[in-house]
Scaffold this motif. Structure first.
Motif, PDB file in Angstrom:
ATOM      1  N   SER A  14       0.823  -1.211   0.000  1.00  0.00           N
ATOM      2  CA  SER A  14       0.000   0.000   0.000  1.00  0.00           C
ATOM      3  C   SER A  14       0.853   1.255   0.000  1.00  0.00           C
ATOM      4  N   ALA A  15       1.934   1.237   0.755  1.00  0.00           N
ATOM      5  CA  ALA A  15       2.790   2.424   0.849  1.00  0.00           C
ATOM      6  C   ALA A  15       3.485   2.739  -0.467  1.00  0.00           C
ATOM      7  N   LEU A  16       3.594   1.752  -1.340  1.00  0.00           N
ATOM      8  CA  LEU A  16       4.336   1.926  -2.593  1.00  0.00           C
ATOM      9  C   LEU A  16       3.409   2.218  -3.770  1.00  0.00           C
ATOM     10  N   ARG A  17       2.149   2.498  -3.483  1.00  0.00           N
ATOM     11  CA  ARG A  17       1.184   2.764  -4.557  1.00  0.00           C
ATOM     12  C   ARG A  17       1.680   3.871  -5.484  1.00  0.00           C
ATOM     13  N   ALA A  18       1.387   3.726  -6.764  1.00  0.00           N
ATOM     14  CA  ALA A  18       1.784   4.725  -7.760  1.00  0.00           C
ATOM     15  C   ALA A  18       0.661   5.723  -7.961  1.00  0.00           C
ATOM     16  N   GLY A  19       0.982   6.985  -7.882  1.00  0.00           N
ATOM     17  CA  GLY A  19       0.014   8.026  -8.180  1.00  0.00           C
ATOM     18  C   GLY A  19      -0.052   8.299  -9.670  1.00  0.00           C
ATOM     19  N   PHE A  20      -0.998   9.125 -10.069  1.00  0.00           N
ATOM     20  CA  PHE A  20      -1.102   9.522 -11.475  1.00  0.00           C
ATOM     21  C   PHE A  20       0.167  10.238 -11.906  1.00  0.00           C
ATOM     22  N   ASP A  21       0.484  10.152 -13.192  1.00  0.00           N
ATOM     23  CA  ASP A  21       1.695  10.792 -13.710  1.00  0.00           C
ATOM     24  C   ASP A  21       1.475  11.177 -15.171  1.00  0.00           C
ATOM     25  N   SER A  22       2.560  11.520 -15.840  1.00  0.00           N
ATOM     26  CA  SER A  22       2.436  12.056 -17.198  1.00  0.00           C
ATOM     27  C   SER A  22       2.035  11.000 -18.227  1.00  0.00           C
ATOM     28  N   SER A  23       1.958   9.729 -17.823  1.00  0.00           N
ATOM     29  CA  SER A  23       1.433   8.716 -18.737  1.00  0.00           C
ATOM     30  C   SER A  23      -0.087   8.685 -18.727  1.00  0.00           C
ATOM     31  N   ASP A  24      -0.695   9.428 -17.809  1.00  0.00           N
ATOM     32  CA  ASP A  24      -2.144   9.394 -17.640  1.00  0.00           C
ATOM     33  C   ASP A  24      -2.841  10.510 -18.407  1.00  0.00           C
ATOM     34  N   LEU A  25      -4.120  10.267 -18.672  1.00  0.00           N
ATOM     35  CA  LEU A  25      -5.054  11.307 -19.096  1.00  0.00           C
ATOM     36  C   LEU A  25      -6.144  11.359 -18.040  1.00  0.00           C
ATOM     37  N   ILE A  26      -6.340  12.505 -17.422  1.00  0.00           N
ATOM     38  CA  ILE A  26      -7.298  12.654 -16.337  1.00  0.00           C
ATOM     39  C   ILE A  26      -8.627  13.162 -16.889  1.00  0.00           C
ATOM     40  N   TYR A  27      -9.693  12.471 -16.499  1.00  0.00           N
ATOM     41  CA  TYR A  27     -11.046  12.868 -16.892  1.00  0.00           C
ATOM     42  C   TYR A  27     -11.732  13.451 -15.665  1.00  0.00           C
ATOM     43  N   LEU A  28     -12.102  14.720 -15.738  1.00  0.00           N
ATOM     44  CA  LEU A  28     -12.722  15.439 -14.624  1.00  0.00           C
ATOM     45  C   LEU A  28     -14.241  15.427 -14.776  1.00  0.00           C
ATOM     46  N   ILE A  29     -14.931  14.977 -13.711  1.00  0.00           N
ATOM     47  CA  ILE A  29     -16.386  14.995 -13.731  1.00  0.00           C
ATOM     48  C   ILE A  29     -16.919  15.741 -12.514  1.00  0.00           C
ATOM     49  N   MET A  30     -18.136  16.262 -12.653  1.00  0.00           N
ATOM     50  CA  MET A  30     -18.938  16.675 -11.513  1.00  0.00           C
ATOM     51  C   MET A  30     -20.010  15.603 -11.371  1.00  0.00           C
ATOM     52  N   PRO A  31     -19.918  14.756 -10.359  1.00  0.00           N
ATOM     53  CA  PRO A  31     -20.782  13.566 -10.305  1.00  0.00           C
ATOM     54  C   PRO A  31     -22.270  13.874 -10.323  1.00  0.00           C
ATOM     55  N   ASP A  32     -22.685  14.983  -9.720  1.00  0.00           N
ATOM     56  CA  ASP A  32     -24.104  15.325  -9.710  1.00  0.00           C
ATOM     57  C   ASP A  32     -24.634  15.570 -11.114  1.00  0.00           C
ATOM     58  N   ARG A  33     -23.743  15.903 -12.052  1.00  0.00           N
ATOM     59  CA  ARG A  33     -24.158  16.274 -13.403  1.00  0.00           C
ATOM     60  C   ARG A  33     -23.750  15.225 -14.440  1.00  0.00           C
ATOM     61  N   PHE A  34     -23.194  14.088 -13.981  1.00  0.00           N
ATOM     62  CA  PHE A  34     -22.657  13.114 -14.939  1.00  0.00           C
ATOM     63  C   PHE A  34     -23.674  12.041 -15.303  1.00  0.00           C
ATOM     64  N   ALA A  35     -24.183  11.315 -14.317  1.00  0.00           N
ATOM     65  CA  ALA A  35     -25.163  10.268 -14.602  1.00  0.00           C
ATOM     66  C   ALA A  35     -25.847   9.841 -13.314  1.00  0.00           C
ATOM     67  N   ASN A  36     -27.137   9.588 -13.420  1.00  0.00           N
ATOM     68  CA  ASN A  36     -27.946   9.181 -12.274  1.00  0.00           C
ATOM     69  C   ASN A  36     -28.176   7.671 -12.348  1.00  0.00           C
TER      70      ASN A  36
END
Length: 612
Positions: free
Chosen positions: A109-131
């Motif tokens: 767990s301590a060695l978990r990898a965070g997001f980095d430059s190989s990623d594409l981040i998708y930003l959502i507002m959950p209330d407005r995404f899908a019910n």
């Protein structure tokens, strides 16, 4: 009889007790920092003296001016995953007990990898995404009720809706999901955005449960995707249970009472700034409904640090985005950040440093040489490239290039990359949930969209896109406010006539935009030269910007013609990068292009060439 009552009392623990809350509700063994601060909250609980099982050491007990709190700090070093009991006594008589658990951590767990430059981040507002679960649209005890006709109201999107549409996000090419806050925000109006949280250990029941959030993380993991939590260190909501019964007067900043921030973040490092201006930046409240937390109070700092770590461990997170990072007490927030990164050395945290000067933004990145002049280090791994965002917001309407307009603006942004200690760990974006919508600015001009997405997909850093942009969603912030730039994703609600989550449900325009975006972003997934390669760029000519991403094994040439005329690009000028290469494969069009000769580009067009 007394022995029987005592036995029942001990077994039931808090059933007869005055404990209303315990935070963190549980913890883990074998943490890097073994010191754990536990808050016990209940009516007049400070009257009692806490003790704990024999194998646990209490390092400290703090009682504040509010008798409803006791802060107990224990040492968990070498304590295995187990349950143990806190006993509260009054005049040496047992009053009540509470069972507490240390859980087993996930492997590595301590060695978990965070997001980095190989990623594409998708930003959502959950209330407005899908019910996904209409049954939780309105929940007893939650003040703000669902009303899709109210732009500033709750619309009913939830965690299940996100889970239901993860295939769509994956097909787009995203590898990380950033959701705006999902913790409880129990205000009578505007609670959908989640930035005025009222319980930071509990998912808002209108989104789902804590278990649903863990399930979202697990579903993302199955797709080799990461979950990024939007963490708010600067403030809570005025309906937060703790604000209604403050542990101490200085738990939040008071003047006394309320004073609004001046929002002048430059006062944080300005050597000429007055003390009063600096105070109002850091200590002033963001808005009147958001009490400003005092990170210089050790109890507060420990509380929000442990809460952040709790969510990482509990939900198996892959990163944080930190709201209004540069409004925090700068010393306190550096300690917060360092504590998290010490616990998870490969994690990633991007801070919202909404400034318009590269030196000022670079000040906040870990190991900044600029900040070192003032003997300061934020320990923050990543910041957001707001100056690039600023340029993207108008440059594609500038058909002519001059000394400081057109593609020269984009070029100039990258000339200051030397200011950043880690240039690959910069978040690049065209828009987010607080800014003007890209497609509104450019009136759904597809060619301009292609230029912007190509830019953020191929330059250094970590690209982030905002939900719906990839299908042409717009919204006028100037006329309709925040609600209009946070519209419902079409197809996220039962009865929607347009379902853009599916190929068959998309309009022709939505399909054109999505197909281009998916092709671009899925290509990027496997391109290490884009993720970590060096950049060489050339001064724009005739509003055409050309740059190369290259390493020892590969080179990609990117051309953006921002002119409204056909342009002929002479390749002889790029000899230092073209070297032995003879042709380039057009990533988007699939054609082979002879780079030994001039390249002709249509107005407002892009080329991404894999050199061969």
């Amino acid at each position: 009889m007394k022995k029987l009552l005592y036995l029942l009392f001990f077994i039931c623990g808090t059933a007869f007790a005055q404990i209303d809350r315990v935070e963190p509700p549980f913890w883990w063994s074998d943490m890097h920092n073994p010191e754990l601060q536990i808050i016990f909250y209940g009516k007049d609980i400070a009257r009692y003296t806490p003790t704990v099982s024999d194998n646990i050491i209490i390092n400290n007990v703090v009682k504040t001016e509010n008798p409803n709190y006791v802060f107990v700090t224990i040492d968990t070093k070498n304590i295995p995953a187990s349950d143990f009991v806190f006993t509260f006594r009054n005049k040496n008589k047992v009053a009540f007990t509470h069972k507490y658990s240390l859980k087993q951590r996930r492997e590595d767990s301590a060695l978990r990898a965070g997001f980095d430059s190989s990623d594409l981040i998708y930003l959502i507002m959950p209330d407005r995404f899908a019910n996904g679960n209409p049954d939780n649209d309105n929940v007893k005890g939650m003040e703000d009720k669902a009303n899709r006709n109210e732009p500033f109201g709750r619309h009913g999107g939830d965690i299940q809706g996100v889970i239901d549409n993860l295939d769509y996000i994956e097909q787009l090419g995203a590898t990380a999901l950033w959701s705006t806050p999902l913790c409880e925000d129990n205000h009578s109006r505007g609670s959908y955005h989640g930035y005025a949280q009222t319980d930071v250990y509990k998912i808002d029941p209108r989104y789902g449960t804590n278990e649903d959030y863990v399930r979202l993380s697990q579903e993302l993991k199955k797709r080799d995707m990461k979950l990024i939590l939007d963490y708010v260190t600067n403030h809570w909501g005025s309906e937060h249970w703790m604000y209604k019964d403050l542990p101490s007067y200085d738990w939040v900043h008071q003047f006394p009472g309320y004073a609004q921030s001046n929002y002048r973040m430059t006062t944080q490092f300005d050597p000429n700034a007055s003390k009063i201006d600096t105070k109002y930046c850091m200590d002033g409240w963001f808005v009147s409904e958001m009490p400003d937390l005092n990170q210089s109070n050790p109890l507060v700092l420990k509380y929000i640090t442990q809460n952040a770590i709790w969510w990482i461990e509990y939900a198996d997170l892959g990163g944080f985005r930190v709201d209004t990072y540069s409004y925090n007490d700068k010393v306190g927030i550096a300690k917060w950040t360092k504590a998290i990164m010490d616990e998870y050395p490969h994690f990633n945290i991007v801070g919202e440093v909404w400034m318009h000067d590269q030196a000022q933004m670079a000040y906040w990145q870990k190991d900044s040489k600029i900040a070192a002049i003032q003997s300061y280090n934020s320990y923050l791994p990543s910041v957001m490239d707001f100056t690039l965002h600023d340029a993207i917001g108008n440059v594609f309407n500038e058909d002519k290039s001059s000394w400081d307009s057109g593609m020269q603006k984009v070029y100039d942004n990258f000339t200051n990359d030397f200011l950043y200690p880690d240039i690959n760990n910069i978040l690049v974006f065209a828009e987010n949930h607080d800014t003007a919508r890209f497609n509104e600015i450019y009136k759904n001009d597809f060619n301009k969209y292609k230029m912007a997405m190509t830019l953020i997909a191929t330059v250094r850093g970590i690209p982030q896109i905002y939900y719906g942009t990839e299908i042409g969603m717009a919204g006028d912030k100037a006329k309709g406010g925040d609600g209009d730039i946070r519209r419902d994703f079409p197809g996220g609600w039962k009865g929607d006539t347009n379902n853009a989550f599916t190929t068959s449900g998309r309009t022709n325009q939505q399909k054109e935009w999505f197909d281009f975006s998916a092709k671009l972003f899925n290509w990027r997934k496997g391109k290490e030269v884009i993720h970590m390669g060096e950049t060489t760029h050339y001064l724009p000519q005739n509003n055409v910007y050309v740059y190369f991403r290259h390493n020892d094994n590969e080179s990609v040439m990117v051309l953006l013609n921002n002119s409204n005329e056909v342009q002929t690009v002479s390749t002889a000028r790029f000899a230092e990068n073209l070297k032995k290469y003879k042709k380039g494969k057009d990533v988007l069009g699939g054609k082979a292009i002879d780079i030994a000769n001039d390249i002709t580009m249509q107005p407002k067009s892009v080329l991404i060439l894999e050199l061969q």
